[in-house]
Structures are given as structure tokens and as C-alpha cells.
Design an enzyme around this catalytic site. Sequence first.
Site, short mmCIF file in Angstrom:
data_model
loop_
_atom_site.label_atom_id
_atom_site.label_comp_id
_atom_site.label_asym_id
_atom_site.label_seq_id
_atom_site.Cartn_x
_atom_site.Cartn_y
_atom_site.Cartn_z
CB VAL A 1 5.70 -4.65 -2.13
CG1 VAL A 1 6.82 -4.60 -1.09
CG2 VAL A 1 5.68 -3.36 -2.95
CG HIS B 1 -1.84 -1.10 1.38
ND1 HIS B 1 -1.72 -2.07 2.35
CD2 HIS B 1 -2.96 -1.42 0.69
CE1 HIS B 1 -2.70 -2.95 2.24
NE2 HIS B 1 -3.48 -2.57 1.24
N GLY C 1 -2.21 -1.92 -7.38
CA GLY C 1 -1.10 -2.87 -7.37
C GLY C 1 -1.31 -3.98 -8.38
#
Length: 296
Positions: free
Chosen positions: A170, A31, A141
Amino acid sequence: MKVVHTFEEVRDLAGGRIGLVPTMGFFHEGHLSLIKAAAESTDTVVVSVFVNPLQFNESGDLDAYPRDLDRDAALAETAGAQLLIAPADSYMYPRQHYTRIRVAGASDGMEGAYRSGHFDGVATVVAKLFAGVRPDVAFFGRKDAQQLAVVRALACDLSFPVEIRGLPIVRESDGLALSSRNIRLDGEIRGSALALSTALFAASDAFEAGERSVAVLTHEAATRLGTHSGVETEYVEAATARDVAGVETIEAEVFLAVAARIGNVRLIDNVHLNPGTGLADRGVRLSEPSILYGGP
Ligand code: AMP
């Protein structure tokens, strides 16, 4: 940074080019990477935190979803956000809610096949956020690769004047894709969860060695997933990143995605395979343990 609860407050306070980062909260570095990217390229970064009941198909998952608005507000501020909107359910859905947005095609396979109505819930809430916040750019994302394709189609089809940007996955230092649900992975099952990224990386290696057959690559990943105890595979599939169309041979950018249940936690992950460069995008890895486990 200011925490607000209505779109009217956002529109009163936001100025210049507006960047929107839609989330369900309980932030991790995935985030924060979106918020930082927004801060680099827009004037006002608006982060939304809303656990959207419309997109949950299991009430247990909705109830168990982690929530901590104070923690999120502190982290969002550090990452460069100016506004955090945390609307109440009754504000987002003030009456019996009749309108649903359905993005045909991109919503149908993979997650759409396993989570009935999920993408209609996502598309509906994202359309409401676009209409309410009126962002110039919105950040998503690639962890949710199919969702990204659904949102791109939604923005284009409904003529929302917003640019959609997709950012890399990530991962934790051992490869596990960050997810707010990871805090529900205790002890042994944390090890089983690693099977998802391990399987995808093995298929990525085969792709980079020249393999272009989707059947071979999905078989490679599925076989590796299948050898782990405690992993209940739902699907291993590849589709074009743009349209979520099935392919037999990789000739355009494809994402290879897996979904599996580890205990009572359902996880998804993917890698993007680019035949132009011959490279697999495995995302980026943290060098430290995630903030998910240590607090801000
Ligand atoms: P969520 O709060 O899970 O709905 O996610 C909000 C946004 O963060 C979505 O655009 C997700 O794709 C993105 N996101 C979630 N996990 C990651 C991750 N590990 N890496 C990058 N983006 C992520």
C-alpha cells in the site's frame, strides 16, 4: 476487541479459524489491509504488536521506532480484529535467549547482507508467534518481500501448519510506500524519499515494455536513484520472489528491491515483475493522505 499480553489468553479467547497479523505497531493502511484481509477469511483475527529487539541491528533505530498501543488498538478494532496481543519483551524473551532460527539462503542477500542478524531475529519471533498463537493463516505484506520468502521457508521447513498469505504494497497517493518510519521524514527529505518508488516505477515501465535483463532494469532504477540529492543508495537488486535467488534474465516472478537512507531514515521498497503476465505489480495507492499523519 480485547488487548491481551500472553499467548495463553489468546488461546483461551480465540475460536474457529485463526488469522494472525504480525506487526511492530504504529499502524498505517498497509497494516490495516492485512487485518481486513484476515477478517474476510478467518473467524478470529489476532494482531500482534511487538517491536522485536532481536531484529534491530541499530539501537538508535529501535529507540526511535514509533509506538502508540492505544491508537493501534482502536485502528485494529475498526479494521476487524478481535484480539490484539502486545507481549512484553520479558514475556517473549524471559531469560537469556539461546535459541535462534536461521533460514539459510533466503536470509542471505539484500536486507540480510546490510542488516546483520535481522532475519534471524524475524524468523525467531515469527516462529514464537506461530507456536504461541497457533494460527491457521498468517498475513504478511509484500512490502517486505524478502521477509515473506523467509517466513514461507520457515513455515515449510519447520512444518508449522499455517498458510502464509502475501498482500500488495500500500502506497501513499504520490507512490511512497507506507512505512511507520515515514513519520520521521520531515520537509525536504520527504521529497527525496519519493526517489525510491519513482526509480522502481521507471524500471517497471521498462519491464512492461519487454525488457527482461536484470542488469538493464537494476541499472535503470539505480541511475534514477543516484540522481536525487539526499538519497544514499544501499542496494538495487532483483531476486526470485520464492527463493530470493539471483537471476540474470527474468523468467520466473522476481522482485526488484531498493534500500536507501534518506537522512537518518532507512527505507526499503520493491516491485514484483511477473514474466507470465508481462506486468509489474506496483501495489495499490491511497487516494487520501495516510492516517499516519492525521491520527485515527
Ligand atoms: P511492520 O509493522 O513494519 O513490521 O509490518 C508488519 C506487516 O505489515 C509486515 O508483514 C509488512 O510487510 C506489512 N507492511 C508494512 N508496510 C506495508 C505496506 N506499505 N503495504 C503492505 N504491507 C505492509
